[in-house]
Each structure stands twice: as structure tokens, then as C-alpha cells.
Design an enzyme around this catalytic site. Sequence first.
Site, PDB file in Angstrom:
ATOM      1  N   LYS A 178       0.784  -1.254  -0.015  1.00 46.93           N
ATOM      2  CA  LYS A 178      -0.186   0.025   0.129  1.00 46.93           C
ATOM      3  C   LYS A 178       1.005   1.292   0.119  1.00 46.93           C
ATOM      4  O   LYS A 178       1.482   1.436   0.864  1.00 46.93           O
ATOM      5  CB  LYS A 178      -0.872  -0.013   1.318  1.00 46.93           C
ATOM      6  CG  LYS A 178      -1.879   1.048   1.040  1.00 46.93           C
ATOM      7  CD  LYS A 178      -2.618   1.659   2.377  1.00 46.93           C
ATOM      8  CE  LYS A 178      -1.785   2.823   3.113  1.00 46.93           C
ATOM      9  NZ  LYS A 178      -2.027   3.992   2.292  1.00 46.93           N
ATOM     10  N   GLY A 232       7.061   4.619   8.317  1.00 46.90           N
ATOM     11  CA  GLY A 232       6.029   5.477   8.444  1.00 46.90           C
ATOM     12  C   GLY A 232       6.207   6.374   9.800  1.00 46.90           C
ATOM     13  O   GLY A 232       7.294   6.102  10.628  1.00 46.90           O
ATOM     14  N   GLU A 235       3.724   7.179  15.565  1.00 46.74           N
ATOM     15  CA  GLU A 235       2.427   7.206  16.118  1.00 46.74           C
ATOM     16  C   GLU A 235       1.537   6.032  15.375  1.00 46.74           C
ATOM     17  O   GLU A 235       1.097   5.406  15.910  1.00 46.74           O
ATOM     18  CB  GLU A 235       1.954   8.514  15.420  1.00 46.74           C
ATOM     19  CG  GLU A 235       0.539   8.830  16.299  1.00 46.74           C
ATOM     20  CD  GLU A 235      -0.338   9.915  15.689  1.00 46.74           C
ATOM     21  OE1 GLU A 235       0.459  10.769  15.060  1.00 46.74           O
ATOM     22  OE2 GLU A 235      -1.452  10.295  15.818  1.00 46.74           O
ATOM     23  N   GLY A 237       2.939   3.701  13.662  1.00 44.66           N
ATOM     24  CA  GLY A 237       3.721   2.359  13.638  1.00 44.66           C
ATOM     25  C   GLY A 237       3.216   1.736  15.073  1.00 44.66           C
ATOM     26  O   GLY A 237       2.997   0.444  15.288  1.00 44.66           O
ATOM     27  N   GLU A 254       9.719   0.717  10.554  1.00 48.56           N
ATOM     28  CA  GLU A 254      10.731   1.734  10.220  1.00 48.56           C
ATOM     29  C   GLU A 254      10.342   3.183  10.608  1.00 48.56           C
ATOM     30  O   GLU A 254       9.287   3.513   9.793  1.00 48.56           O
ATOM     31  CB  GLU A 254      11.279   1.863   8.869  1.00 48.56           C
ATOM     32  CG  GLU A 254      11.965   0.340   8.575  1.00 48.56           C
ATOM     33  CD  GLU A 254      13.324   0.479   9.010  1.00 48.56           C
ATOM     34  OE1 GLU A 254      13.951   1.572   9.705  1.00 48.56           O
ATOM     35  OE2 GLU A 254      14.272  -0.510   8.571  1.00 48.56           O
ATOM     36  N   CYS A 288      13.519  10.391   6.923  1.00 48.05           N
ATOM     37  CA  CYS A 288      13.452   9.862   8.500  1.00 48.05           C
ATOM     38  C   CYS A 288      14.879  10.226   9.391  1.00 48.05           C
ATOM     39  O   CYS A 288      14.829  10.294  10.455  1.00 48.05           O
ATOM     40  CB  CYS A 288      13.004   8.567   8.468  1.00 48.05           C
ATOM     41  SG  CYS A 288      14.124   7.379   7.362  1.00 48.05           S
ATOM     42  N   GLU A 391      10.037  15.319  15.897  1.00 47.15           N
ATOM     43  CA  GLU A 391      10.255  15.230  14.414  1.00 47.15           C
ATOM     44  C   GLU A 391       9.676  16.315  13.703  1.00 47.15           C
ATOM     45  O   GLU A 391       8.167  16.295  13.941  1.00 47.15           O
ATOM     46  CB  GLU A 391       9.776  13.723  13.867  1.00 47.15           C
ATOM     47  CG  GLU A 391      10.479  13.549  12.464  1.00 47.15           C
ATOM     48  CD  GLU A 391      10.143  12.163  12.121  1.00 47.15           C
ATOM     49  OE1 GLU A 391       8.812  11.759  12.222  1.00 47.15           O
ATOM     50  OE2 GLU A 391      11.237  11.566  11.448  1.00 47.15           O
TER      51      GLU A 391
HETATM   52  P1  NAD Z   1       2.307   8.058   8.132  1.00 47.26           P
HETATM   53  O1  NAD Z   1       2.705   7.171   9.286  1.00 47.26           O
HETATM   54  O2  NAD Z   1       1.405   8.981   8.157  1.00 47.26           O
HETATM   55  O3  NAD Z   1       1.905   7.040   7.028  1.00 47.26           O
HETATM   56  C1  NAD Z   1       2.693   5.879   6.482  1.00 47.26           C
HETATM   57  C2  NAD Z   1       1.762   4.866   6.008  1.00 47.26           C
HETATM   58  O4  NAD Z   1       0.941   4.363   6.707  1.00 47.26           O
HETATM   59  C3  NAD Z   1       0.954   5.503   4.608  1.00 47.26           C
HETATM   60  O5  NAD Z   1       0.611   4.526   3.530  1.00 47.26           O
HETATM   61  C4  NAD Z   1      -0.323   5.668   5.119  1.00 47.26           C
HETATM   62  O6  NAD Z   1      -1.576   5.542   4.398  1.00 47.26           O
HETATM   63  C5  NAD Z   1      -0.578   4.429   6.153  1.00 47.26           C
HETATM   64  N1  NAD Z   1      -1.441   4.378   7.278  1.00 47.26           N
HETATM   65  C6  NAD Z   1      -1.718   5.789   8.166  1.00 47.26           C
HETATM   66  N2  NAD Z   1      -2.754   5.182   9.036  1.00 47.26           N
HETATM   67  C7  NAD Z   1      -2.697   3.970   8.882  1.00 47.26           C
HETATM   68  C8  NAD Z   1      -3.551   2.917   9.841  1.00 47.26           C
HETATM   69  N3  NAD Z   1      -4.146   3.301  11.060  1.00 47.26           N
HETATM   70  N4  NAD Z   1      -3.176   1.615   9.705  1.00 47.26           N
HETATM   71  C9  NAD Z   1      -2.594   1.072   8.696  1.00 47.26           C
HETATM   72  N5  NAD Z   1      -1.861   2.167   7.903  1.00 47.26           N
HETATM   73  C10 NAD Z   1      -1.867   3.618   8.045  1.00 47.26           C
HETATM   74  O7  NAD Z   1       3.888   8.646   7.725  1.00 47.26           O
HETATM   75  P2  NAD Z   1       3.890   9.573   6.413  1.00 47.26           P
HETATM   76  O8  NAD Z   1       3.685  10.949   6.864  1.00 47.26           O
HETATM   77  O9  NAD Z   1       3.492   8.988   5.209  1.00 47.26           O
HETATM   78  O10 NAD Z   1       5.712   9.531   6.192  1.00 47.26           O
HETATM   79  C11 NAD Z   1       6.359  10.211   7.178  1.00 47.26           C
HETATM   80  C12 NAD Z   1       6.823   9.425   8.369  1.00 47.26           C
HETATM   81  O11 NAD Z   1       7.671   8.407   8.092  1.00 47.26           O
HETATM   82  C13 NAD Z   1       7.823  10.162   9.430  1.00 47.26           C
HETATM   83  O12 NAD Z   1       7.632   9.959  10.542  1.00 47.26           O
HETATM   84  C14 NAD Z   1       9.238   9.558   8.727  1.00 47.26           C
HETATM   85  O13 NAD Z   1      10.481   9.674   9.935  1.00 47.26           O
HETATM   86  C15 NAD Z   1       8.869   8.115   8.815  1.00 47.26           C
HETATM   87  N6  NAD Z   1       9.828   7.359   7.702  1.00 47.26           N
HETATM   88  C16 NAD Z   1      10.571   6.332   8.462  1.00 47.26           C
HETATM   89  C17 NAD Z   1      11.576   5.791   7.789  1.00 47.26           C
HETATM   90  C18 NAD Z   1      12.466   4.701   8.373  1.00 47.26           C
HETATM   91  O14 NAD Z   1      12.966   3.895   7.499  1.00 47.26           O
HETATM   92  N7  NAD Z   1      12.554   4.709   9.684  1.00 47.26           N
HETATM   93  C19 NAD Z   1      11.715   6.069   6.222  1.00 47.26           C
HETATM   94  C20 NAD Z   1      10.742   6.933   5.613  1.00 47.26           C
HETATM   95  C21 NAD Z   1       9.943   7.710   6.353  1.00 47.26           C
END
Ligand code: NAD
Length: 505
Positions: A178, A232, A235, A237, A254, A288, A391
Site C-alpha cells: 500500500k 512511517g 504514531e 507504527g 521503520e 526519516c 520530528e
Molecule cells: P504515516 O505514518 O502518516 O503514513 C505511512 C503509511 O501508513 C501511509 O501509507 C499511510 O496511508 C499508512 N497509514 C496511516 N494510518 C494507518 C493506519 N491506521 N493503519 C495502517 N496504515 C496506516 O507517515 P508519512 O507521513 O507517510 O511519512 C512520514 C513518516 O515516515 C515520518 O515520521 C518519517 O520519519 C517516517 N519514515 C521512516 C523511515 C524509516 O526508515 N525509519 C523512512 C521514511 C519515513
Amino acid sequence: MADYQLLIDGELCDSASGQTFETYNPAKNEKIAEIAKGGTEDAVRAIEAARKAFDEGPWPKLSGSERAEKLRAIAQLINDNANELAELESLDSGGTIRKSQLADIPGAAQAFTWFAQMAEERPDKADLPVAVFPQSTNYALYEPLGVCTGIIPWNFPFIMLSWKIAPALAAGNVSIIKPATYTSITALKLAQLITEADLLPPAVLQVIAGPGSTVGEELAANPLVDKVAFTGSTEVGRRIMQLASGTVKPVTLELGGKSANIVLDDADLDQASAAVLWGTFFHGGQVCESGTRALVDKKIYDELVGILADKAGKIQLGDQMDFMTDIGPLVNRIQVETAERYCALGREEVGEPICGGGRPEGLPEGLDVNAYFQPTIFTDVPNSSKIAQEEIFGPVLCVIPFSSDDEAVAIANDSIYGLAGGVQSSNLERAEAVAAKMRTGTVWINDYHMISPDRPFGGYKQSGIGRELGTFGYDVYRQVKHVHVNPETSGRDNHIQYSALSSNI
Ligand code: NAD
């Protein structure tokens, strides 16, 4: 029909509801395409097809080298379509075309190539040393987990997709991805290319765009899913972990970061300033593992801060499709508003930033100023302040002074996160001693952002669980089965352990 369709059970299709959503080029606020908007029903259909493809289909039964051949074909397909994929990636995400062409698209192809090598090289069986029951032989079988789902963020859409699909398929699993809602195009484009090239059996790879609250939740919670890998925010996660716990699925998480880039007093200031700026402002800080806390020894503090302000002013904001642009728009206006909110907080907490702090002036004509944010540097930031602890995910750097290497380590480790970090120094032994004390998943010495598919990547503390990439990132997609063989096929005397129950059996 949507411009970009879902891939479910070997077919490109619209969503069951027929709904679509629009995606925009953030720089110009211009619509790019209509995307099929998947929902729970589509996710369930894909999961059921994946289950069947894993339990009954050919993919898990292929040898490692047969799977490797398919993964290399996907890498080739990506390279053959690199220009189109790079353009779509930049248009949709706001990331510069330079980044897409030089890092994202080739980086994804490299991930498929690396995991092809893993499929060939990592053994499916390993003999186990026997110490306790010497009459037996023992070995471990490494088997695929089954249906693996991947939920990815918007900041590196194409490369994140490769980190989820490539290891899963290489190890013999089937994969459902997704993408993030703001940046779904390149995942759906790859699905289309792979389908047209007829590279994989049906339902070995499926891609469903749609909201996290429906598609994402189903992919994390459904009992037919064997593993969920999520990249992502911390929160979301936590929510993924909760959902996966219902059926005790392994998770790879991650998550977020607030990494420290430590500049020791013996660092070459020209090199160190470049590492700090590249470490923070690459992709507008929407990375990230960005080094958003620069910890600087007091002995070089004033001089380095002066160099940082001077060089930051030379970073070019502009159209992400122009190869000369350094930073494009942020992914959307929400992200700009977040950066703005944190800058207001920073002004309250520590005072005026030494550069940036708002939307830029003098952008080329046709670009929407509301999508951009200037590289911003706050100095003399207490590590306990919110701008140093939370962050921001935008181009905002906190510079923090320290007096000794031990103090630098203590400040670096004083964070809920532990994703990455840097040490800039002309003394490698000293830098490695500092790196060894940092509680974080990656440390770059005299460098930053050097991620590659052959080295593990992941976080300590609330930055995540598990590792992606490297050999580690392959092995987490496999189960381990212990097989114990007693070569004596008759005669109870060979089984003295049975007497632990009774000497009469
Ligand atoms: P996000 O957590 O808002 O969304 C990530 C994904 O999760 C999206 O596809 C979103 O649609 C999905 N999602 C949202 N709510 C969900 C739920 N309740 N259940 C299942 N899936 C859900 O993150 P974002 O805003 O897309 O990305 C930014 C974040 O990602 C930052 O915190 C960044 O640090 C982190 N990030 C981490 C890494 C890493 O490798 N550690 C890499 C890139 C980004």
C-alpha cells in the site's frame, strides 16, 4: 477508468467502489492524475488471492536462483523505464528530478538486484551443531513466511516500495503493497509494467492505493497475513503493532527520527558544514534519518555556525523538475504548515533563526509559494526544547553546543528516537569511539545519508523494530524450522530419553 489502477490477483482494475482520488504536483498545485481508491473490500480480495498464491501457487516452490532471475528482470524493467519513473516520482512527491534520477530509481533497481543475490546465496538449509543428543543429526530449514504486506510513506515512495517487495519476493513470499495516498503513482506504474511484461504469477505482487484507515488497517490486521512491514510515523507504527498483535504477526517497523550529527572540534569545517547541511536539508528535511540536531563543539561553534548560515543561503529552491534545483516543494501544504508551526514554537523557545524561518521569496514564476519552506537554522537550542525533541519532517535544523565528547554522546542519546546519526572529525579513532556509544541504528563518520541495499538499516528505541536491507533484511522474511533426525529407525535402546516418561514403553 482511473488513470492509475490497482493490481489485484494478476489484473489491473478499478476499486470495488469505483471511487478515485486526485493526486497533485505540489509545486504548482496542478492535478496530475486520477488514482483508483482502494478500500477494505479490495484489500480483503487481495489478501485472499495472496493466500491462495502462496499456499497453492508456484512462487514459493521456485528455487532461489529461479526467483533471482525474476527479481533481476524487475530491476531491468525499472532501468529500462527509469526516465519515466523518475519524472512521475518527482511530479507526484515534489522530490527533485536530480534525486529521483540519481538516487530513487537506480536505488530501487539496486535493491532488487541485491535481494536477487540474497535469494541465490543465502542457504535454505543449515546444519546445526549437536552437543546434547549426540546420536541425532539436526538442521535448520529456512522457509518463506507467507503473505507479507508492506505499508509505505510518501517521502521516498519508489525506494521504500523496493525495500518491501524485493526481500519478500526473493525469500519466496508473496507481497501486497500500500503506497501513501499523496504518492501512489510510481507504485501503480511499476505494477502496470510488471503485469504488462507478464513477469510474475498472479497475486505474487499486488498493489492497492487507498487510505491507511481502511486498506492499511486491513493489511496489518487480517489473520491471513503472515507479516507486516511498515515505514512511517512512530504514531502509526504503534497502531500497526497493535493491529498485528491480534494474530501475533511479526512486524518490521521503520519509524521516525531526530538524529544527531556530531561535529568534533578537530573536524575540517568545510567538509563538516557540508555534511551538516546535506544531512538536514536533503529532500527538504523530509527524510526519516536526517541529522536535524547538529551537535557542535563549543571550540568551533561560532565559526561553524557562520559557515552554515552562509552556505544555507546558497541552497536553491525551485521547480523540482529542473535538474539545477536543490530543494523542491514539500510534499503538500500540510507539511509546510507543520514546518511553520515548529518555527513559531522555535521562536518562542530559542529566538529568531539565523536563516530561513518562513516561505521563500523570489521563486520562479508559476510555482506556488505555499508549497515551499526555506532552509531554517536555529542556534543555541537546548536539547530539551520541543524543536530538538520532536520530528518536524521539514527543513529545520537545531544547532546545539557541547563541551566534551561525552557530553555530545549524552545529548545525542537523550531522545526517544535512535534511527541514525553522524560524527564529523579528522581523527577516525576518536570518531569511532563516539559512534560506538551512540544508541542509534546507523552512524556515518565524515558522511551522511549513505544508505545502500547491502547494509542493514533500522532504528533503536522508538525509531523502530527490526532491520531492512543487508543479509538481516533478507532473513527477517524467512521462518526457521528445526529438524531433528535420529538415524536409528528401530530398537528402543537408542531412545533412552523415552524413559523420562516410563521405562515400560
Ligand atoms: P504515516 O505514518 O502518516 O503514513 C505511512 C503509511 O501508513 C501511509 O501509507 C499511510 O496511508 C499508512 N497509514 C496511516 N494510518 C494507518 C493506519 N491506521 N493503519 C495502517 N496504515 C496506516 O507517515 P508519512 O507521513 O507517510 O511519512 C512520514 C513518516 O515516515 C515520518 O515520521 C518519517 O520519519 C517516517 N519514515 C521512516 C523511515 C524509516 O526508515 N525509519 C523512512 C521514511 C519515513
